[in-house]
Design a protein around this motif. Sequence first.
Motif, PDB file in Angstrom:
ATOM      1  N   GLN A 219      15.280 -20.798   1.072  1.00 45.28           N
ATOM      2  CA  GLN A 219      15.901 -21.566  -0.001  1.00 45.28           C
ATOM      3  C   GLN A 219      16.825 -20.679  -0.827  1.00 45.28           C
ATOM      4  N   VAL A 220      17.879 -21.292  -1.340  1.00 40.91           N
ATOM      5  CA  VAL A 220      18.838 -20.614  -2.196  1.00 40.91           C
ATOM      6  C   VAL A 220      19.027 -21.448  -3.448  1.00 40.91           C
ATOM      7  N   GLN A 221      18.987 -20.797  -4.597  1.00 43.57           N
ATOM      8  CA  GLN A 221      19.273 -21.467  -5.860  1.00 43.57           C
ATOM      9  C   GLN A 221      20.613 -20.934  -6.378  1.00 43.57           C
ATOM     10  N   LEU A 222      21.437 -21.855  -6.858  1.00 40.35           N
ATOM     11  CA  LEU A 222      22.780 -21.497  -7.325  1.00 40.35           C
ATOM     12  C   LEU A 222      22.984 -22.002  -8.746  1.00 40.35           C
ATOM     13  N   VAL A 223      23.532 -21.160  -9.595  1.00 43.73           N
ATOM     14  CA  VAL A 223      23.791 -21.542 -10.985  1.00 43.73           C
ATOM     15  C   VAL A 223      25.218 -21.138 -11.336  1.00 43.73           C
ATOM     16  N   GLU A 224      26.036 -22.154 -11.660  1.00 41.56           N
ATOM     17  CA  GLU A 224      27.422 -21.895 -12.055  1.00 41.56           C
ATOM     18  C   GLU A 224      27.516 -21.691 -13.562  1.00 41.56           C
ATOM     19  N   SER A 225      28.541 -20.970 -13.974  1.00 45.22           N
ATOM     20  CA  SER A 225      28.844 -20.805 -15.387  1.00 45.22           C
ATOM     21  C   SER A 225      30.324 -20.476 -15.526  1.00 45.22           C
ATOM     22  N   GLY A 226      30.825 -20.547 -16.755  1.00 46.10           N
ATOM     23  CA  GLY A 226      32.192 -20.139 -17.014  1.00 46.10           C
ATOM     24  C   GLY A 226      33.178 -21.262 -17.239  1.00 46.10           C
ATOM     25  N   GLY A 227      32.735 -22.501 -17.067  1.00 49.07           N
ATOM     26  CA  GLY A 227      33.641 -23.609 -17.305  1.00 49.07           C
ATOM     27  C   GLY A 227      33.952 -23.770 -18.785  1.00 49.07           C
TER      28      GLY A 227
ATOM     29  N   ALA B  82      32.695 -25.373   9.538  1.00 49.08           N
ATOM     30  CA  ALA B  82      33.965 -25.093   8.868  1.00 49.08           C
ATOM     31  C   ALA B  82      33.774 -24.974   7.357  1.00 49.08           C
ATOM     32  N   TYR B  83      34.318 -23.928   6.777  1.00 46.46           N
ATOM     33  CA  TYR B  83      34.091 -23.632   5.361  1.00 46.46           C
ATOM     34  C   TYR B  83      34.615 -24.716   4.439  1.00 46.46           C
ATOM     35  N   ASN B  84      35.611 -25.475   4.879  1.00 45.48           N
ATOM     36  CA  ASN B  84      36.188 -26.473   3.992  1.00 45.48           C
ATOM     37  C   ASN B  84      35.503 -27.835   4.115  1.00 45.48           C
ATOM     38  N   ASN B  85      34.442 -27.906   4.869  1.00 45.35           N
ATOM     39  CA  ASN B  85      33.705 -29.151   5.073  1.00 45.35           C
ATOM     40  C   ASN B  85      32.429 -29.142   4.249  1.00 45.35           C
ATOM     41  N   GLN B  86      32.381 -29.936   3.190  1.00 49.98           N
ATOM     42  CA  GLN B  86      31.225 -29.901   2.298  1.00 49.98           C
ATOM     43  C   GLN B  86      29.939 -30.321   2.993  1.00 49.98           C
ATOM     44  N   ALA B  87      30.048 -31.078   4.051  1.00 50.14           N
ATOM     45  CA  ALA B  87      28.851 -31.577   4.739  1.00 50.14           C
ATOM     46  C   ALA B  87      28.051 -30.469   5.414  1.00 50.14           C
ATOM     47  N   VAL B  88      28.662 -29.303   5.631  1.00 51.11           N
ATOM     48  CA  VAL B  88      27.962 -28.241   6.362  1.00 51.11           C
ATOM     49  C   VAL B  88      27.268 -27.243   5.443  1.00 51.11           C
ATOM     50  N   TYR B  89      27.406 -27.431   4.147  1.00 44.98           N
ATOM     51  CA  TYR B  89      26.763 -26.526   3.201  1.00 44.98           C
ATOM     52  C   TYR B  89      25.342 -27.004   2.898  1.00 44.98           C
ATOM     53  N   ASP B  90      24.416 -26.073   2.917  1.00 46.10           N
ATOM     54  CA  ASP B  90      23.011 -26.413   2.690  1.00 46.10           C
ATOM     55  C   ASP B  90      22.620 -26.418   1.218  1.00 46.10           C
ATOM     56  N   TYR B  91      23.287 -25.622   0.405  1.00 46.67           N
ATOM     57  CA  TYR B  91      22.846 -25.424  -0.966  1.00 46.67           C
ATOM     58  C   TYR B  91      24.006 -25.613  -1.944  1.00 46.67           C
ATOM     59  N   TRP B  92      23.675 -26.219  -3.087  1.00 45.62           N
ATOM     60  CA  TRP B  92      24.683 -26.542  -4.103  1.00 45.62           C
ATOM     61  C   TRP B  92      24.181 -26.208  -5.494  1.00 45.62           C
ATOM     62  N   GLY B  93      25.113 -25.807  -6.355  1.00 46.00           N
ATOM     63  CA  GLY B  93      24.801 -25.656  -7.755  1.00 46.00           C
ATOM     64  C   GLY B  93      24.930 -26.978  -8.484  1.00 46.00           C
TER      65      GLY B  93
END
Length: 122
Positions: free
Chosen positions: A1-9, A102-113
């Motif tokens: 598992q990967v946890q992602l936290v964005e900041s800076g907006g 493909a990196y530009n395909n959101q469907a292939v990413y497993d983890y999201w912030g």
Amino acid sequence: QVQLVESGGGLVQAGGSLRLSCAASGRPFSYAMGWFRQAPGKERKFVAAISWSGSSTYYVDSVKGRFTISRDNAKNTMYQQMNSLKPEDTAVYYCAADPKGAYNNQAVYDYWGQGTQVTVSS
């Protein structure tokens, strides 16, 4: 598992700059990552991606020359420096990790912030 936290907006005037960060935890930081954005009333779209080593980067045409994606593997953090911001860059920005295609395909990413809001005023 990967946890992602964005900041800076935040809120910035057109022509200004922001730097987004995405801090990762849970697994060794040895996977590719990407940034996506979703403008109000629109679908989420690819912005940029970076390989696990940082040696390869990819951008959507509309941000080339203005945005720079980078990563610091010692800090388990990915960044996106955004310069010359335009009102059309206004969106919620999401980081994503560990694509299985493909990196530009959101469907292939497993983890999201959870996303961070960027608002550019004219």
